[in-house]
Design a protein around this motif. Structure first.
Motif, PDB file in Angstrom:
ATOM      1  N   ASP B 178     -15.695 -79.541   8.976  1.00 54.51           N
ATOM      2  CA  ASP B 178     -15.930 -78.507   9.709  1.00 54.51           C
ATOM      3  C   ASP B 178     -17.628 -78.189  10.063  1.00 54.51           C
ATOM      4  OD1 ASP B 178     -13.309 -76.262   8.758  1.00 54.51           O
ATOM      5  OD2 ASP B 178     -13.421 -77.467  10.370  1.00 54.51           O
ATOM      6  N   ILE B 179     -18.441 -78.933   8.952  1.00 56.34           N
ATOM      7  CA  ILE B 179     -19.615 -78.734   9.020  1.00 56.34           C
ATOM      8  C   ILE B 179     -20.123 -79.580  10.133  1.00 56.34           C
ATOM      9  CG2 ILE B 179     -21.710 -79.249   7.432  1.00 56.34           C
ATOM     10  CD1 ILE B 179     -20.400 -77.848   4.985  1.00 56.34           C
ATOM     11  N   ASN B 180     -19.579 -80.845  10.143  1.00 52.52           N
ATOM     12  CA  ASN B 180     -19.909 -81.683  10.767  1.00 52.52           C
ATOM     13  C   ASN B 180     -19.842 -81.279  12.458  1.00 52.52           C
ATOM     14  OD1 ASN B 180     -20.640 -83.816   9.420  1.00 52.52           O
ATOM     15  ND2 ASN B 180     -18.790 -84.943   9.370  1.00 52.52           N
ATOM     16  N   VAL B 181     -18.724 -80.646  12.522  1.00 50.12           N
ATOM     17  CA  VAL B 181     -18.345 -80.065  13.972  1.00 50.12           C
ATOM     18  C   VAL B 181     -19.505 -78.847  14.431  1.00 50.12           C
ATOM     19  CG1 VAL B 181     -16.933 -78.455  15.290  1.00 50.12           C
ATOM     20  CG2 VAL B 181     -15.958 -80.346  13.956  1.00 50.12           C
ATOM     21  N   LEU B 182     -19.820 -77.899  13.312  1.00 49.65           N
ATOM     22  CA  LEU B 182     -20.662 -76.789  13.335  1.00 49.65           C
ATOM     23  C   LEU B 182     -22.086 -77.325  13.798  1.00 49.65           C
ATOM     24  CD1 LEU B 182     -20.247 -73.847  13.272  1.00 49.65           C
ATOM     25  CD2 LEU B 182     -20.650 -73.938  10.685  1.00 49.65           C
ATOM     26  N   SER B 183     -22.520 -78.411  13.022  1.00 52.91           N
ATOM     27  CA  SER B 183     -23.696 -78.777  13.373  1.00 52.91           C
ATOM     28  C   SER B 183     -24.033 -79.604  14.392  1.00 52.91           C
ATOM     29  CB  SER B 183     -24.059 -80.221  12.303  1.00 52.91           C
ATOM     30  OG  SER B 183     -23.697 -79.540  10.813  1.00 52.91           O
ATOM     31  N   SER B 184     -22.900 -80.069  15.238  1.00 53.16           N
ATOM     32  CA  SER B 184     -23.404 -80.759  16.535  1.00 53.16           C
ATOM     33  C   SER B 184     -23.071 -79.612  17.624  1.00 53.16           C
ATOM     34  CB  SER B 184     -22.228 -81.717  16.370  1.00 53.16           C
ATOM     35  OG  SER B 184     -20.796 -81.345  16.517  1.00 53.16           O
TER      36      SER B 184
END
Lengths: 509, 249
Positions: B178-184
């Protein structure tokens, strides 16, 4: 040891997946019935220490209130805490349970010709002044720069017999875990919590999970407790013990001196642990006997009787348990930018995408050996390894040798007492004759707050506990190692393995 | 988008743990009164994120030791991530996510820099085991003084977590994926502390878990010291019991 490393690795991957659940499961701990007095289920040493200090058992969402037996303070994390309680018109609840020292920002170079102390800047000077004022105002005993008892907080606590089994001990410093070596529950706290303890002698705490690390095997020659804990952390990783209190057990631990046990417990925080504990035994009681704040006579005997009960029940269950065999352990070094990035000194630096930024910073490359890397500075000191036995181990290596040209070797005893005991043994002369600098006690280059700083790009081999980017000076690079490895490297002028120094071969320890 | 901007202005406030008048609470929570209406609790935070995609960011990076000689809790924002935000020569590092580039000029995005031109970003998104290492509470003070109100990570180090929630710094745990998605996504993020949700753009809504007591504290601006002071009677009883009853470890 290597045959067990598979156990270690598979255990540690379990741990990493477990620790992700800590947030949701820690909620349960405060309301679990295992904490109720009168419960006869088997208890860990941690359970016993926890239960015996409960002022109010937590329930529902509320944490427990835990009594703190001993509060150690120093100049860096206390000023805002004192200001906070003063601002609220509160007094220090138990000045008799509070002891202070100056260690983090004091210079280690001794007084100047005019008698002044070369404190690095005016704000550090103000901080030291503030501590003195706060202690005076509140009737707290301060071992300041003029005191023969001054030193690094986690060295002097045990030295003075302040640290005792069965206690809860806190300090605004994460290496408070050191005191767990005596069978106490000791952990680091932030400045707001320092204020809480000053005002009430208590903290709100939720109970952590428990981990036991069983260490067995005889530590080989030229290998030490520092190498053991670096090995453990390399397997656990820097977050591997998050949410847990570690108990160190096993035959290796039983055979360790108090200094060695302190080195183990000291670095528990580097694996993310809340605290590290070792059950006390005769080694512990012998160490404590006769120290200034230790009980005496009949009271001492009675205390020992009580302290002997501070063991985990034989059928106690831990949330996580790991076995380590150190019989084939070799000296350890770190190659990266956290204490978990460690390897045995003869190995090649691993290949791993996760360490590429670290290696870029350290100017190391995967596949290379770390042996032979040129060093600029060797640092023997810090609350991890600055006790008399650490200095003795390094002195044995360096005796009759010379520090390599271009290398600065600074030796910082952990306390005034360690310094004077070392001088009585002539260790200072050994270091000075070799070309090392013999300093006054303090945290010094462990975190480089006081002027003992490495320059940008310099490589330091250090007996301290952290190799984070810039820890020992902005842009500086740190390799962590044992006192023996640091001394051997100082002679070689590069990262060196003491086992291959010809003069030491066959020498008895 | 207009709605978000309004919320951004009104609700995001941090709490200092000293000198505030707070209501005290009993263990049953029965006398607890919400003081959120007085604006002291943190209800929601809306901001674009500062993305720092690194695991094991330690407190020596967050605030280097040489800045710890202060006797105050204030003004540490200038030192936040100092060695990553500034280059050797003292110039701002244009590659740092804490700095923004506008008209070819690099400026910090923090409130403490007094930079009203760069958009305020008050949410930090980062990797696993954030805040490991030293117990310095100065790390939380520096983050808050810089203007950061919340940190999103997959896991926080114990002492850092404890320090953060004594200062009203909101910590949100999401999965690494989820953090990867949010970051992008690069869109404004809304953290609703009350409902424990994170929203970003049209499709991203996630729940997060927070310790109940931490949740209560952050919503109501509660000071732990008040609670401890209420226990003074019991503390005294404990001390007397210990003096008499030496055999009980």
């Amino acid at each position: 040891m290597i045959s067990d490393s598979r156990n270690m690795i598979s255990s540690s991957s379990n741990m990493i997946s477990n620790s992700n659940n800590v947030v949701s499961s820690s909620n349960k701990d405060s309301s679990e019935s295992t904490e109720k007095p009168g419960d006869h289920s088997p208890l860990t040493l941690y359970d016993k220490l926890w239960q015996s200090h409960l002022v109010r058992l937590g329930s529902g969402m509320m944490p427990s209130v835990l009594y703190i037996d001993l509060h150690l303070i120093h100049e860096v994390t206390s000023p805002q805490a004192f200001a906070q309680i003063k601002g609220r018109g509160l007094k220090v609840a138990r000045p008799d349970r509070t002891f202070a020292t100056m260690d983090h920002s004091i210079p280690t170079t001794g007084r100047l010709a005019d008698g002044t102390l070369p404190v690095i800047d005016s704000s550090a000077a103000m901080q030291l002044d503030q501590l003195a004022r706060n202690c005076k105002e509140n009737g707290i005993q301060l071992f300041d720069i003029t005191s023969t008892k001054q030193g690094i907080v986690h060295v002097i606590g045990p030295e003075l017999g302040l640290t005792q089994p069965g206690m809860t001990i806190v300090c605004g410093d994460s290496h408070s875990s050191t005191h767990g070596a005596f069978g106490s529950l000791a952990f680091g706290i932030g400045t707001s919590e320092v204020a809480h303890v000053l005002a009430t002698q208590c903290l709100l705490q939720k109970k952590s999970k428990s981990m036991r690390i069983n260490i067995d095997g005889i530590i080989p020659k030229f290998v030490s407790a520092k190498d053991v804990i670096l090995y453990v952390i390399s397997k656990l990783g820097v977050g591997g013990a998050t949410g847990h209190v570690i108990e160190y057990a096993g035959s290796t631990v039983r055979a360790m001196s108090m200094d060695e046990r302190m080195t183990l417990c000291n670095m528990s925080i580097e694996a993310g642990a809340r605290a590290g504990i070792i059950a006390p035994d005769d080694t512990t009681f012998l160490y404590i006997a006769g120290r200034e704040f230790a009980p005496t006579g009949q009271e001492f005997d009675r205390s020992v009787e009580i302290w002997r009960r501070l063991v985990s029940d034989s059928d106690a269950v831990f949330d996580m348990e790991i076995d380590v065999d150190v019989s084939n352990l070799t000296p350890m070094v770190t190659y990266g930018t956290n204490p978990g990035m460690g390897m045995q000194i003869e190995e090649a630096i691993p290949y791993d995408a996760g360490i590429s930024q670290a290696l870029e910073y350290m100017k190391f490359q995967s596949g290379d050996k770390i042996l032979g890397a040129k060093i600029d500075i060797a640092f023997l000191g810090s609350c991890t390894n600055s006790r008399l036995s650490d200095l003795q181990a390094a002195a044995e290596v360096i005796q009759g040798q010379k520090v390599a040209a271009g290398v600065k070797f600074i030796v910082v005893p952990g306390s005034k007492r360690v310094k004077s005991e070392a001088e009585a043994l002539g260790l200072d002369k050994i270091f000075i004759e070799a070309g090392a600098e013999w300093r006054e006690p303090g945290c010094s280059m462990c975190l480089a707050m006081n002027g003992d700083t490495a320059n940008r790009g310099q490589l330091v081999i250090s007996t301290s506990n952290r190799n984070f980017e810039g820890r020992q000076g902005a842009g500086s690079r740190t390799v962590l190692a044992s006192p023996i490895t640091v001394a051997a490297s100082a002679i070689a002028g590069s990262i060196a393995d003491a086992r291959y120094i010809p003069e030491l071969m066959g020498a008895s320890r | 988008m207009t709605t978000l901007k309004n919320e951004q202005k009104s609700e995001a406030r941090s709490i200092a743990s000293e000198g505030r008048e707070v209501r005290s609470i009993t263990s049953e929570g029965s006398e607890a009164r919400s003081i959120a209406s007085e604006g002291r609790g943190v209800r929601s935070i809306v901001s674009e994120g500062i993305v720092l995609p690194l695991d094991n960011v330690d407190t020596d990076q967050i605030i280097p030791a040489r800045f710890l000689t202060t006797v105050s809790r204030e003004g540490l924002g200038k030192a936040l991530f100092y060695d990553w935000r500034y280059e050797e020569n003292g110039e701002l590092n244009p590659n740092s996510p804490f700095n923004s580039i506008a008209s070819d000029k690099t400026s910090p995005v923090g409130a403490s820099a007094g930079n009203s031109k760069a958009p305020q970003k008050s949410i930090l998104i980062t990797g696993d085991n954030f805040g490991c290492g030293s117990s310095r509470e100065h790390a939380s003070w520096a983050l808050l003084d810089f203007g950061i109100r919340a940190v999103i990570s997959s896991r926080f180090a114990d002492i850092f977590r404890s320090n953060a929630q004594k200062n009203g710094l909101v910590l949100v745990e999401l999965s690494p994926e989820d953090i990867n998605v949010l970051s992008s996504l690069g869109l404004p993020i809304q953290i609703n502390v009350e409902s424990m949700t994170v929203q970003c753009g049209e499709g991203f809504v996630r729940n997060f878990v927070m310790d109940e007591f931490d949740h209560y504290k952050i919503l109501n601006g509660v000071d732990e010291l008040d609670y401890l002071l209420e226990c003074r009677g019991e503390i005294s009883d404990y001390e007397n019991k210990k003096t008499i009853d030496r055999d009980n470890i």
